[in-house]
Scaffold this motif. Sequence first.
Motif, PDB file in Angstrom:
ATOM      1  N   PHE A 116     -18.409   1.694  -5.348  1.00 29.64           N
ATOM      2  CA  PHE A 116     -16.387   1.496  -4.833  1.00 29.64           C
ATOM      3  C   PHE A 116     -15.519   2.044  -4.995  1.00 29.64           C
ATOM      4  N   VAL A 117     -16.107   3.116  -5.995  1.00 29.13           N
ATOM      5  CA  VAL A 117     -15.113   4.708  -6.889  1.00 29.13           C
ATOM      6  C   VAL A 117     -14.993   5.483  -5.184  1.00 29.13           C
ATOM      7  N   ALA A 118     -16.530   6.226  -5.126  1.00 29.55           N
ATOM      8  CA  ALA A 118     -17.006   6.577  -4.026  1.00 29.55           C
ATOM      9  C   ALA A 118     -16.228   6.726  -2.694  1.00 29.55           C
ATOM     10  N   PHE A 119     -16.453   5.299  -2.212  1.00 35.83           N
ATOM     11  CA  PHE A 119     -15.736   5.001  -0.925  1.00 35.83           C
ATOM     12  C   PHE A 119     -14.437   4.973  -0.972  1.00 35.83           C
TER      13      PHE A 119
ATOM     14  N   PRO B  64       0.840  -1.172  -0.096  1.00 35.22           N
ATOM     15  CA  PRO B  64       0.599   0.039   0.046  1.00 35.22           C
ATOM     16  C   PRO B  64       1.294   1.186   0.152  1.00 35.22           C
ATOM     17  N   ALA B  65       1.365   1.818  -1.075  1.00 36.94           N
ATOM     18  CA  ALA B  65       2.037   2.814  -1.106  1.00 36.94           C
ATOM     19  C   ALA B  65       1.837   3.646  -1.044  1.00 36.94           C
ATOM     20  N   ASP B  66       1.036   3.746  -1.017  1.00 35.00           N
ATOM     21  CA  ASP B  66       0.499   5.325  -1.190  1.00 35.00           C
ATOM     22  C   ASP B  66      -0.165   6.358   0.314  1.00 35.00           C
ATOM     23  N   THR B  67      -0.051   7.188   1.179  1.00 41.97           N
ATOM     24  CA  THR B  67       0.251   7.878   1.762  1.00 41.97           C
ATOM     25  C   THR B  67      -0.526   7.113   3.449  1.00 41.97           C
TER      26      THR B  67
ATOM     27  N   HIS C 198      -2.492   3.240   8.374  1.00 39.54           N
ATOM     28  CA  HIS C 198      -3.482   1.689   8.014  1.00 39.54           C
ATOM     29  C   HIS C 198      -2.522   1.290   7.758  1.00 39.54           C
ATOM     30  N   LYS C 199      -1.425  -0.252   8.609  1.00 37.83           N
ATOM     31  CA  LYS C 199      -0.665  -0.563   8.298  1.00 37.83           C
ATOM     32  C   LYS C 199      -1.698  -2.010   7.409  1.00 37.83           C
ATOM     33  N   ASP C 200      -2.599  -1.957   7.914  1.00 33.51           N
ATOM     34  CA  ASP C 200      -3.487  -3.576   7.627  1.00 33.51           C
ATOM     35  C   ASP C 200      -4.353  -3.039   7.162  1.00 33.51           C
ATOM     36  N   SER C 201      -4.114  -1.947   6.105  1.00 35.55           N
ATOM     37  CA  SER C 201      -5.579  -2.164   5.534  1.00 35.55           C
ATOM     38  C   SER C 201      -4.883  -2.495   4.064  1.00 35.55           C
ATOM     39  N   GLY C 202      -5.723  -2.682   2.905  1.00 38.78           N
ATOM     40  CA  GLY C 202      -5.103  -3.371   1.753  1.00 38.78           C
ATOM     41  C   GLY C 202      -4.454  -4.862   2.175  1.00 38.78           C
ATOM     42  N   SER C 203      -5.159  -5.999   1.371  1.00 41.36           N
ATOM     43  CA  SER C 203      -4.470  -7.440   0.905  1.00 41.36           C
ATOM     44  C   SER C 203      -3.317  -7.454   1.519  1.00 41.36           C
ATOM     45  N   PRO C 204      -2.754  -8.454   2.156  1.00 41.52           N
ATOM     46  CA  PRO C 204      -0.952  -8.019   2.375  1.00 41.52           C
ATOM     47  C   PRO C 204      -0.528  -8.968   1.204  1.00 41.52           C
ATOM     48  N   THR C 205      -1.150 -10.050   0.498  1.00 38.17           N
ATOM     49  CA  THR C 205      -0.777 -10.377  -0.575  1.00 38.17           C
ATOM     50  C   THR C 205      -0.646 -10.001  -1.794  1.00 38.17           C
TER      51      THR C 205
ATOM     52  N   THR D 269     -13.410   7.422   1.830  1.00 42.77           N
ATOM     53  CA  THR D 269     -13.511   6.640   3.685  1.00 42.77           C
ATOM     54  C   THR D 269     -11.928   5.769   3.527  1.00 42.77           C
ATOM     55  N   THR D 270     -11.868   5.668   4.288  1.00 45.50           N
ATOM     56  CA  THR D 270      -9.770   4.954   4.322  1.00 45.50           C
ATOM     57  C   THR D 270     -10.054   3.510   3.513  1.00 45.50           C
ATOM     58  N   LEU D 271     -11.477   3.218   2.764  1.00 48.13           N
ATOM     59  CA  LEU D 271     -10.542   1.746   1.861  1.00 48.13           C
ATOM     60  C   LEU D 271      -9.602   2.515   0.902  1.00 48.13           C
ATOM     61  N   GLY D 272      -9.542   3.333   0.541  1.00 43.89           N
ATOM     62  CA  GLY D 272      -7.948   3.649  -0.365  1.00 43.89           C
ATOM     63  C   GLY D 272      -8.204   3.320  -1.746  1.00 43.89           C
ATOM     64  N   LEU D 273      -7.779   2.538  -1.790  1.00 45.45           N
ATOM     65  CA  LEU D 273      -7.340   2.662  -3.769  1.00 45.45           C
ATOM     66  C   LEU D 273      -7.317   1.242  -3.654  1.00 45.45           C
ATOM     67  N   ASP D 274      -7.874   0.699  -2.692  1.00 43.52           N
ATOM     68  CA  ASP D 274      -8.797  -1.265  -2.965  1.00 43.52           C
ATOM     69  C   ASP D 274      -9.423  -1.053  -3.642  1.00 43.52           C
ATOM     70  N   GLY D 275     -10.693   0.620  -3.256  1.00 45.65           N
ATOM     71  CA  GLY D 275     -11.868  -0.177  -4.008  1.00 45.65           C
ATOM     72  C   GLY D 275     -11.369   0.786  -4.943  1.00 45.65           C
ATOM     73  N   GLN D 276     -10.733   1.041  -5.949  1.00 49.83           N
ATOM     74  CA  GLN D 276     -10.584   1.565  -6.898  1.00 49.83           C
ATOM     75  C   GLN D 276      -9.590   0.065  -8.101  1.00 49.83           C
ATOM     76  N   VAL D 277      -8.939  -0.606  -6.872  1.00 49.70           N
ATOM     77  CA  VAL D 277      -8.815  -1.551  -7.941  1.00 49.70           C
ATOM     78  C   VAL D 277      -9.736  -2.811  -8.281  1.00 49.70           C
ATOM     79  N   VAL D 278     -10.498  -3.335  -6.882  1.00 46.11           N
ATOM     80  CA  VAL D 278     -11.892  -3.413  -7.496  1.00 46.11           C
ATOM     81  C   VAL D 278     -12.725  -2.964  -8.434  1.00 46.11           C
ATOM     82  N   SER D 279     -12.932  -1.958  -8.552  1.00 46.46           N
ATOM     83  CA  SER D 279     -13.221  -1.065  -9.542  1.00 46.46           C
ATOM     84  C   SER D 279     -12.787  -1.984 -10.848  1.00 46.46           C
ATOM     85  N   LEU D 280     -11.562  -1.523 -10.906  1.00 49.44           N
ATOM     86  CA  LEU D 280     -10.636  -2.402 -12.187  1.00 49.44           C
ATOM     87  C   LEU D 280     -11.136  -3.830 -12.342  1.00 49.44           C
TER      88      LEU D 280
END
Lengths: 200, 424, 102
Positions: free
Chosen positions: C47-50, A146-149, A154-161, C54-65
């Motif tokens: 997805f992209v709005a969240f 998770p290379a952005d800020t 939140h170190k545990d956000s994003g899937s670790p793999t 929120t702190t969903l962050g770029l995971d939402g964008q990856v899922v929308s891809l």
Amino acid sequence: MTEQTLFFIFAILAGGGAIGVVILQDIVRMAFSLIISLGSTAGLFFLLGADFVAATQLLVYVGGTLVLLIFGVMLTASGPFRRIKMSTGETLLGAAVGLLFFSVIAFTVIGVNWQAVPSHREVATTPSDQSGNTSRAIGMRLIGIPADTEIGLHKDSGSPTGYLLPFEIVSVHLLVVLVGAAYLARAKRHESRDAAEGDA
Amino acid sequence: MIPTLADTATTIQSTLEGWKLSEGWAMFLAAVIHVTLVAGFFGLPAGIFIWAERKVSGRIQDRLGPTRVGGKFGWLQAIADGGKLIQKEDLVPADADGPLFRVAPYVVVVSSLAALMFLPFSDGWIAVSLDIGLYLMLAVMSLEVIGVILAGYASGSKWALFGGMREAAQMVSYEIPMSICVVIPIITAGSLNLNEIGAMQSGWAGNWILFNDPFTFITFFIYFVCATASCKRAPFDLAEAESELVAGFLTEYSGFRWSFFFLAEYASMFAVCGIAVLLFLGGWHTGIPFLDGLLDGPRYASDSFVYSWLTNLLGFTVFFSKASLLVCVQIWIRWTLPRLRIDQVMMTCLKYLVPISCVLFLGAVIWPLALSFTGHTTWGSPTGNRAAPTMRLESRGASPPSTSTLPLRQRPLAASDSNEEAGR
Amino acid sequence: MEVTLNHYLLIGAVMFVSGVVCMATKRNGIAVLMGVELVLNGANVNFVAFARYTTLGLDGQVVSLFVIVLAAAEAAVALAIALNFYNNHQTIDIDQGDRLHG
């Protein structure tokens, strides 16, 4: 102020296009309305700072999937199938169900106090997606970094793999779809030839 | 600071606000003026290349081409053509689907001209500078297919419908090898930002991505073929095949609407040749460091931006000449080679170009890996005089980035640390 | 007036509901496919709005891809099926596809 103006333009086009798909009767006009709707969705994505997703939406969805749909429309919508009329009762029922469904969702959404949700954040704290540089960050997330800020936040956000396994699965999926669609849509000429020989 | 075209818009806006307009109106008017300037500038390639096509085709066919309008060489022939087309009757066939028939040329024109917004004409001379510029350019150019299909369908004639369907199939199919061929210099450069890719190829001409490895060399030619096909140019111009389909999807279009299609075609020809120049041929650099650095003395001595502007103007001239040269090659090919049949066109794409580009992709990816065993990752320094892109981390603590967050190319390899640094 | 998460969610809801109504009421098979595309797009907007708010962050964008890619794949197969239906029944009206009706 630009953001609000642009948001309203894109929102009206997207929503209007979506409603147009439901309301219009001519299949080709429906396809065009869908193009407008999906193109404006790409604009909404740009406003949300998701530039890579927006470009992908334009390239894959509008420039690919919709072209496919339009080919389908051209191949099947000749003559009597251009405008298939619906009875008035069905139209009213559809409209009523649609409005009911929309009001349920709308009340749910508006009823939530998003500010109080712990994961809500104010906008403009992630410079990476403010400057429109999400492609690198998305690529890093695919690998699991998770290379952005959010490093340190939140170190545990994003899937670790990362998302490598879904990526590979989607690749195989696309291959299967390619083969399957090509097989399904192949030209079948031998049946008519056999029928002709059977009659002769 | 190199003035970009976006800065021009903000300065126009601040000037308008100085004249006591409200912020909203100033922004709107500035945007309108900016778009008019940019669109006027983008009509320039079309005007030049229409004239060039007629001259070059004339010479190839052993005749002179236009010689009357605007002097001995017919410089203003494009303007004369435009004038003739404007005053023609605005004809919409009775069977045509009215609104869609009228909208189709605008869709094609908008997509072609919008794609030119992401093209840097010189260092910093780019209308919209995005980090995904190249990807967005390809995405916007792919919207042209929608306009072609609409034109073919809405004309209400079977020639137009056949031509439109064939053309859409061709354009959509050729996007695949074109995208793969575009990805290859992107992996070599490490960035989707066209400005960065252009800036990377500074220095000697050996730094151009064309000469980076044999795979990128072949990729340039494959890309050129795919780009010619996606612009519907001969030998892939089944859509406009005058001898077969009357005029394909353009059959029912006359006058100014027809000229829109051709404006879009020449603009997109220039756009794809511009991409080829930026990705492979060094962008706005001449390839001779002496010429590139001609104005460096006064530029760094005085603080005025005039010298950097002049340097960029030189760069723009170089870029425009290179792109025009490629467009002339496209024109030359059109009048030399016979037309391919539609099944030959599709077969070329799916059976030849896609596997070739996949093999080139594989080769271009494996090449640095294979080279790393010899201690270099690249021959020479093809990244020019610019350092490799680093991950822009903007964490609030401003802690130095750990090595695991650097992009893979900069991560020290397990075995050959110092050799990697030396080869860089 | 600031644009908040609610606005984007409502737009997503409009697209989603339009897609559902389109799927439910249209008789043209291709129109049903258009409804499916609208549904998937409404979900993508969410997805992209969240991802932004929120702190969903770029995971939402990856899922929308991934959603975009899978939607394209599904549209291809569904269209092939619709074309087969058209070839077999000489109509695209899905109300005529009732031979397996009990």
